[in-house]
Write a protein that holds these residues in place. Structure first.
Motif, PDB file in Angstrom:
ATOM      1  N   ASP A 200     -15.141 -31.830  92.054  1.00 40.86           N
ATOM      2  CA  ASP A 200     -14.171 -32.275  93.328  1.00 40.86           C
ATOM      3  C   ASP A 200     -13.213 -33.490  92.513  1.00 40.86           C
ATOM      4  N   SER A 201     -12.236 -33.197  93.252  1.00 37.99           N
ATOM      5  CA  SER A 201     -10.970 -34.040  92.294  1.00 37.99           C
ATOM      6  C   SER A 201     -11.190 -35.364  92.965  1.00 37.99           C
ATOM      7  N   GLY A 202     -11.015 -36.264  92.108  1.00 36.36           N
ATOM      8  CA  GLY A 202     -12.056 -36.840  92.157  1.00 36.36           C
ATOM      9  C   GLY A 202     -12.987 -37.883  90.694  1.00 36.36           C
ATOM     10  N   THR A 203     -13.973 -37.109  91.007  1.00 28.89           N
ATOM     11  CA  THR A 203     -14.927 -36.686  90.061  1.00 28.89           C
ATOM     12  C   THR A 203     -14.672 -36.215  88.582  1.00 28.89           C
ATOM     13  N   PHE A 204     -15.053 -36.737  87.420  1.00 28.36           N
ATOM     14  CA  PHE A 204     -14.989 -36.609  85.971  1.00 28.36           C
ATOM     15  C   PHE A 204     -15.930 -37.358  85.417  1.00 28.36           C
ATOM     16  N   ALA A 205     -17.273 -37.997  86.343  1.00 28.31           N
ATOM     17  CA  ALA A 205     -18.829 -38.659  85.196  1.00 28.31           C
ATOM     18  C   ALA A 205     -19.582 -37.434  84.358  1.00 28.31           C
ATOM     19  N   ASP A 206     -19.860 -35.802  84.971  1.00 22.07           N
ATOM     20  CA  ASP A 206     -20.084 -35.052  84.837  1.00 22.07           C
ATOM     21  C   ASP A 206     -19.185 -34.601  83.069  1.00 22.07           C
ATOM     22  N   ARG A 207     -18.065 -34.263  83.214  1.00 22.56           N
ATOM     23  CA  ARG A 207     -17.337 -34.415  82.260  1.00 22.56           C
ATOM     24  C   ARG A 207     -17.850 -35.265  81.498  1.00 22.56           C
ATOM     25  N   ILE A 208     -17.456 -36.127  81.574  1.00 26.82           N
ATOM     26  CA  ILE A 208     -18.233 -37.831  80.201  1.00 26.82           C
ATOM     27  C   ILE A 208     -18.716 -37.543  79.732  1.00 26.82           C
ATOM     28  N   LEU A 209     -20.203 -37.265  80.785  1.00 27.58           N
ATOM     29  CA  LEU A 209     -21.542 -37.304  79.592  1.00 27.58           C
ATOM     30  C   LEU A 209     -21.258 -35.634  78.775  1.00 27.58           C
ATOM     31  N   MET A 210     -21.000 -34.910  79.781  1.00 27.87           N
ATOM     32  CA  MET A 210     -21.433 -33.697  78.552  1.00 27.87           C
ATOM     33  C   MET A 210     -20.278 -34.253  77.469  1.00 27.87           C
ATOM     34  N   GLU A 211     -19.623 -34.615  77.065  1.00 32.23           N
ATOM     35  CA  GLU A 211     -18.286 -34.785  76.565  1.00 32.23           C
ATOM     36  C   GLU A 211     -18.891 -36.002  75.593  1.00 32.23           C
ATOM     37  N   GLY A 212     -19.436 -36.692  76.114  1.00 34.45           N
ATOM     38  CA  GLY A 212     -19.852 -38.606  75.315  1.00 34.45           C
ATOM     39  C   GLY A 212     -21.142 -38.210  74.990  1.00 34.45           C
ATOM     40  N   ASP A 213     -22.302 -37.356  75.195  1.00 35.83           N
ATOM     41  CA  ASP A 213     -24.087 -37.502  75.565  1.00 35.83           C
ATOM     42  C   ASP A 213     -24.432 -36.575  76.212  1.00 35.83           C
ATOM     43  N   PRO A 214     -23.500 -35.500  75.071  1.00 31.36           N
ATOM     44  CA  PRO A 214     -24.414 -33.199  75.764  1.00 31.36           C
ATOM     45  C   PRO A 214     -26.437 -33.863  75.544  1.00 31.36           C
ATOM     46  N   PHE A 215     -26.473 -34.473  75.001  1.00 31.86           N
ATOM     47  CA  PHE A 215     -28.123 -34.938  74.662  1.00 31.86           C
ATOM     48  C   PHE A 215     -28.638 -35.312  75.084  1.00 31.86           C
ATOM     49  N   THR A 216     -28.097 -36.280  76.443  1.00 34.16           N
ATOM     50  CA  THR A 216     -29.448 -36.285  77.169  1.00 34.16           C
ATOM     51  C   THR A 216     -29.155 -35.427  78.284  1.00 34.16           C
ATOM     52  N   LEU A 217     -28.170 -34.460  78.601  1.00 33.44           N
ATOM     53  CA  LEU A 217     -27.748 -33.051  79.564  1.00 33.44           C
ATOM     54  C   LEU A 217     -29.293 -32.659  79.339  1.00 33.44           C
ATOM     55  N   LEU A 218     -29.387 -32.678  77.682  1.00 32.74           N
ATOM     56  CA  LEU A 218     -30.060 -31.282  77.170  1.00 32.74           C
ATOM     57  C   LEU A 218     -31.744 -32.122  77.434  1.00 32.74           C
ATOM     58  N   GLU A 219     -31.953 -33.404  77.553  1.00 30.37           N
ATOM     59  CA  GLU A 219     -33.013 -33.673  77.222  1.00 30.37           C
ATOM     60  C   GLU A 219     -34.008 -33.272  78.610  1.00 30.37           C
ATOM     61  N   GLY A 220     -32.952 -34.171  79.557  1.00 31.36           N
ATOM     62  CA  GLY A 220     -33.150 -33.974  80.925  1.00 31.36           C
ATOM     63  C   GLY A 220     -33.367 -32.982  81.387  1.00 31.36           C
ATOM     64  N   MET A 221     -33.295 -31.372  81.063  1.00 28.32           N
ATOM     65  CA  MET A 221     -32.925 -30.091  81.842  1.00 28.32           C
ATOM     66  C   MET A 221     -34.494 -30.373  80.587  1.00 28.32           C
ATOM     67  N   THR A 222     -34.561 -30.187  79.093  1.00 31.73           N
ATOM     68  CA  THR A 222     -35.992 -29.797  78.534  1.00 31.73           C
ATOM     69  C   THR A 222     -37.167 -30.272  79.864  1.00 31.73           C
TER      70      THR A 222
END
Lengths: 141, 517
Positions: B186-208
């Motif tokens: 989606d144009s106008g969205t970038f939160a996923d990118r910033i989270l993946m680049e800035g705090d990737p472990f949080t995503l890995l933790e949520g998936m685990t």
């Protein structure tokens, strides 16, 4: 970016790394493109055989995704975001400005840099608040 | 010799405005001046209008300077910025910058603060607490907690995450998957990118947590190819997590297995639709599947699959660590917790604004956003990406939550807000919505595949002033067919920006009358 010129042996080597992965067709196409810079026609039959699918199926995937190409990119590859957030800060003017300067470019939909638009990439390097000048300067290196 | 710690963000937005040059110049100047500077490339704090934002560690906490250009670096050294010295770019202590301090960072609590690839830093700031707690709980208890928190899918649909997880848990299968949808097109969205680049472990933790809870041993993150930096960061984070004894056969010595791999997209917007994404991960054309069967029952490779957006999964660790009540005390009605809003387009102060649901649109775009970047009056905002509605400034008192937006004829989507000034032509914007759909439609269903092309043609005629009233009538009819007859949200919601532009900016359309070009 320099790429290998077409070689069947090289292609088979690439496919030996991807063929056993789950859902191998798209990965194989991406891997072939990363080595040769595009997907050469003879690679389609090789991928079909390696992944045990029809050539039509490989062709279908190849033509669905805009990243996958059957030709080599120009030496300087420019992409300009033309989606809404960049439209709001003048991507239409950037597009017409580049056209009038004779700069070739592809249109792209969103680099996720929507607060710092208009966005463009030159050879993969992302520019925020891009202008005709900044793009031309990056091309000239 | 005294050591100074300096932070320069490494996320791609900061780099797009010169963060790498600034970082290099800081290292060069430090060398020249024989100063021992430790440079940490953190994620962005989300105040993208201040990037590149340089921070230094001082006795009083972190102090910020910005936006810093390459040419400011020598003068920053002259004013001893490395120990917090005053400079014309001084912003004071980072924690006291009003724009940041007034936010309620939950999902983004660590982004911009930690070194994205330091697991020690991650743990020092509360990382892995949620996962360790989940390991000690029963599967049903984890899902009860998630359900109680009120967490809903942040990808746009807003489906309760707990119900989805429970469906997968209760479906018998020897193999299950967790798929993270990181195809943030989606144009106008970038939160996923910033989270993946800035705090990737949080995503890995949520998936685990998701994997262990529903009994899946494999996770896939589908990241769009336009995000090469996010892919690189995640790949490194996964390797670090494996070496740490987190991902792999024995997750944190729990005796249970979970591992994650990355799949890169290949330039297709519709692959952000969950079933098209599954097809793409399976290596096929990204063509939408009919539902049912739901992916929770027959998903990736026909197996039960949890599909969640990046922000949904990244919210889970905090919910478990701090408890559901701490999360659900925020928000309004059935929209509980926080939403990571993204201010984009023609905005003076763009970036990430994480606040509880229920903030008004005006508070976001005028308060945080500070109006337009060009300084002209605002005309419209588009909320929720290319499939979201265009709303006028008269609706700025609307509450930003799932239900209020829906009843106002819009949708929250992924929380992106694109701002337009008075120069925007809403007929052009409506036409672009149709053109975009024509370009990106997967082609499976007719209303979307053909309707979008016909819609773009009609809007071209309208913009040329040809039979404006007649063509508007046909266009509305077409919109109805697309809304009711499309298989997925791509064709089904493309009429939303078109119809909302026609409704709220009627004069842009009627002014074309008699303006035959």
């Amino acid at each position: 970016m320099t790429y290998a010129s077409w070689s069947k042996d090289e292609a088979l080597l690439v496919l030996s790394q991807t063929r056993d992965k789950p859902g191998p067709v798209l990965i194989s196409l991406q891997a072939i493109q990363s080595v040769f810079g595009f997907v050469p026609t003879p690679a389609v039959a090789l991928i079909a055989e390696a992944c045990n699918v029809s050539r039509a199926e490989v062709h279908g995937v190849l033509t669905f995704y805009s990243d996958l190409r059957t030709f080599l990119l120009p030496a300087n590859h420019v992409r300009v975001c033309v989606a809404e957030a960049c439209q709001a800060v003048g991507s239409r003017e950037l597009v017409s400005g580049l056209k009038s300067q004779g700069v070739e470019f592809d249109k792209a939909f969103c680099f996720g840099n929507c607060a710092l638009g208009p966005s463009a990439t030159v050879n993969g390097k992302l520019q925020g608040r891009a202008s005709v000048d900044s793009v031309v300067k990056a091309i000239q290196g | 010799m005294k050591t100074y710690t300096v932070y320069v963000p490494s996320d791609s937005a900061s780099r797009s405005v010169g963060a790498d040059d600034v970082a290099n110049r800081i290292e060069f100047e430090a060398l020249k001046r024989k100063l021992h500077v430790v440079l940490i490339r953190n994620g962005t704090r989300g105040a993208l209008w201040l990037e590149p934002l340089v921070e230094v560690e001082t006795a009083l906490g972190r102090v910020a300077y910005g936006p810093v250009s390459l040419f400011d670096v020598p003068s920053l050294f002259d004013s001893h910025f490395y120990s917090g010295g005053d400079h014309r770019l001084s912003l004071g202590p980072t924690d006291e910058i009003e724009w940041l301090a007034s936010q309620d960072r939950v999902t983004f609590a660590r982004v911009g603060i930690t070194d994205p690839l330091s697991i020690q830093d991650f743990e020092a700031h509360g990382g892995l607490v949620g996962l360790r707690k989940a390991i000690s709980m029963k599967d049903n208890e984890v899902i009860d907690e998630l359900t109680a928190s009120g967490l809903r899918g942040r990808g746009g649909a807003g489906f309760p995450a707990g119900i989805k997880w429970r469906t997968v848990l209760q479906t018998e299968s020897e193999k299950k998957y967790i798929c993270c949808n990181a195809d943030e097109g989606d144009s106008g969205t970038f939160a996923d990118r910033i989270l993946m680049e800035g705090d990737p472990f949080t995503l890995l933790e949520g998936m685990t947590i998701a994997g262990l809870t529903v009994g899946a041993d494999e996770g896939v993150i589908y990241v769009r190819s336009e995000y090469p930096d996010a892919i690189r960061t995640l790949e490194r984070a996964i390797v670090i997590a494996r070496n740490y004894g987190w991902l792999g056969k024995n997750v944190l010595s729990s005796g249970r297995a979970f591992d994650i791999r990355i799949r890169s997209g290949a330039g297709s917007y519709v692959c952000g639709e969950e079933t098209a994404m599954l097809e793409s991960i399976e290596g096929k054309r990204g063509v939408v599947r009919s539902k049912p069967p739901l992916p929770a029952i027959e998903g990736l490779f026909g197996k039960p699959t949890v599909i969640n957006n990046v922000l949904t999964l990244a919210s889970v660790p905090m919910i478990l660590a701090d408890g559901a009540s701490e999360y659900q005390r925020r928000g309004v009605g059935r929209s509980l917790g926080t939403q990571v809003f993204q201010l984009a387009g023609n905005v003076a102060r763009g970036g990430i604004v994480e606040v509880a649901f229920g903030a008004t649109l005006g508070a976001l775009v005028e308060g945080y956003g500070g109006g337009t970047r060009t300084g002209r009056p605002m005309k419209a905002v588009q909320i929720g990406g290319p499939l979201g509605a265009y709303l006028p400034t008269t609706m700025f008192d609307i509450s930003m939550d799932y239900e209020s937006l829906l009843s106002a004829g819009g949708m929250l989507g992924h929380g992106g807000i694109v701002i337009f000034d008075e120069t925007a032509d809403m007929v052009d914007q409506a036409r672009f919505a149709m053109e975009f759909c024509a370009e990106e439609s997967c082609g499976k269903c007719t209303p979307c595949r053909l309707g979008s092309t016909r819609g773009a043609e009609l809007l071209t005629l309208i913009s040329q002033g040809k039979d404006v009233d007649g063509n508007k009538k046909v266009l509305l009819d077409l919109c109805e067919v697309m809304t009711d007859g499309s298989l997925c949200a791509m064709g089904g919601l493309t009429p939303l920006p078109v119809k909302s532009a026609m409704l709220h900016f009627e004069s842009d359309f009627s002014s074309k009358n008699g303006e035959l070009r």
